[in-house]
Design a protein around this motif. Sequence first.
Motif, short mmCIF file in Angstrom:
data_model
loop_
_atom_site.label_atom_id
_atom_site.label_comp_id
_atom_site.label_asym_id
_atom_site.label_seq_id
_atom_site.Cartn_x
_atom_site.Cartn_y
_atom_site.Cartn_z
N TYR A 49 0.84 -1.19 0.00
CA TYR A 49 0.00 0.00 0.00
C TYR A 49 0.88 1.24 0.00
O TYR A 49 1.75 1.39 0.85
N TRP A 50 0.65 2.10 -0.97
CA TRP A 50 1.27 3.43 -1.02
C TRP A 50 0.16 4.42 -1.33
O TRP A 50 -0.70 4.16 -2.19
N ASP A 51 0.19 5.54 -0.68
CA ASP A 51 -0.80 6.58 -0.95
C ASP A 51 -0.22 7.52 -2.00
O ASP A 51 0.57 8.41 -1.70
N PHE A 52 -0.62 7.30 -3.25
CA PHE A 52 -0.13 8.12 -4.36
C PHE A 52 -1.01 9.34 -4.61
O PHE A 52 -0.75 10.11 -5.54
N ARG A 53 -2.06 9.52 -3.82
CA ARG A 53 -3.00 10.62 -4.06
C ARG A 53 -2.36 12.00 -4.12
O ARG A 53 -2.82 12.84 -4.91
N PRO A 54 -1.33 12.28 -3.31
CA PRO A 54 -0.74 13.63 -3.39
C PRO A 54 -0.25 14.01 -4.80
O PRO A 54 -0.19 15.18 -5.14
N GLY A 55 0.09 13.04 -5.63
CA GLY A 55 0.55 13.33 -6.99
C GLY A 55 -0.52 13.30 -8.05
O GLY A 55 -0.24 13.53 -9.23
N PHE A 56 -1.77 13.06 -7.65
CA PHE A 56 -2.86 12.91 -8.61
C PHE A 56 -3.06 14.15 -9.48
O PHE A 56 -3.05 14.07 -10.70
N ARG A 57 -3.27 15.29 -8.86
CA ARG A 57 -3.55 16.53 -9.62
C ARG A 57 -2.34 16.95 -10.48
O ARG A 57 -2.50 17.35 -11.62
N ALA A 58 -1.16 16.83 -9.92
CA ALA A 58 0.04 17.19 -10.68
C ALA A 58 0.19 16.29 -11.90
O ALA A 58 0.56 16.75 -12.98
N GLY A 59 -0.14 15.01 -11.74
CA GLY A 59 -0.09 14.08 -12.87
C GLY A 59 -1.09 14.43 -13.94
O GLY A 59 -0.78 14.37 -15.14
N GLN A 60 -2.28 14.83 -13.52
CA GLN A 60 -3.30 15.26 -14.49
C GLN A 60 -2.83 16.49 -15.25
O GLN A 60 -2.98 16.57 -16.48
N GLU A 65 -0.51 19.15 -20.17
CA GLU A 65 0.59 19.90 -20.79
C GLU A 65 1.20 19.13 -21.96
O GLU A 65 1.58 19.72 -22.96
N LEU A 66 1.30 17.82 -21.80
CA LEU A 66 1.90 16.97 -22.84
C LEU A 66 0.88 16.51 -23.88
O LEU A 66 1.22 15.76 -24.78
N ASP A 67 -0.35 17.00 -23.74
CA ASP A 67 -1.43 16.65 -24.66
C ASP A 67 -1.61 15.12 -24.76
O ASP A 67 -1.78 14.58 -25.85
N MET A 68 -1.55 14.48 -23.63
CA MET A 68 -1.71 13.03 -23.58
C MET A 68 -3.19 12.67 -23.49
O MET A 68 -3.99 13.42 -22.92
#
Length: 106
Positions: A49-60, A65-68
């Motif tokens: 278990y890792w809480d990756f939620r802090p990076g969710f918005r930045a990833g979006q 930005e990269l038009d992915m």
Amino acid sequence: RLNEAARFAAEKGYDAFTTTLLISPYQKHELLNQLGVEIGSHYGIEFKYWDFRPGFRAGQERAKELDMYRQPYCGCIYSELERYAKKLNTTMDAVRGNNRESRTTG
């Protein structure tokens, strides 16, 4: 799906398994962790278990930005069915005249 991931990981000799659902702030993390641990113990494999939620918005934002391509739903069959069911219900409401606009009856 967690069960299948655990079974596969144990069968292939991996040390642990996890899920990509842990990035989402919309998931029930405590429940995911509880189920992962229970399923993992059934197969004799650790659930990581890792809480990756802090990076969710930045990833979006970075993906924009990269038009992915970004899916407007999680990708599982259940969310796909839900997505189409909502469209179908809206269409059926419009056909039946059950929309929010007032209408006169007579």
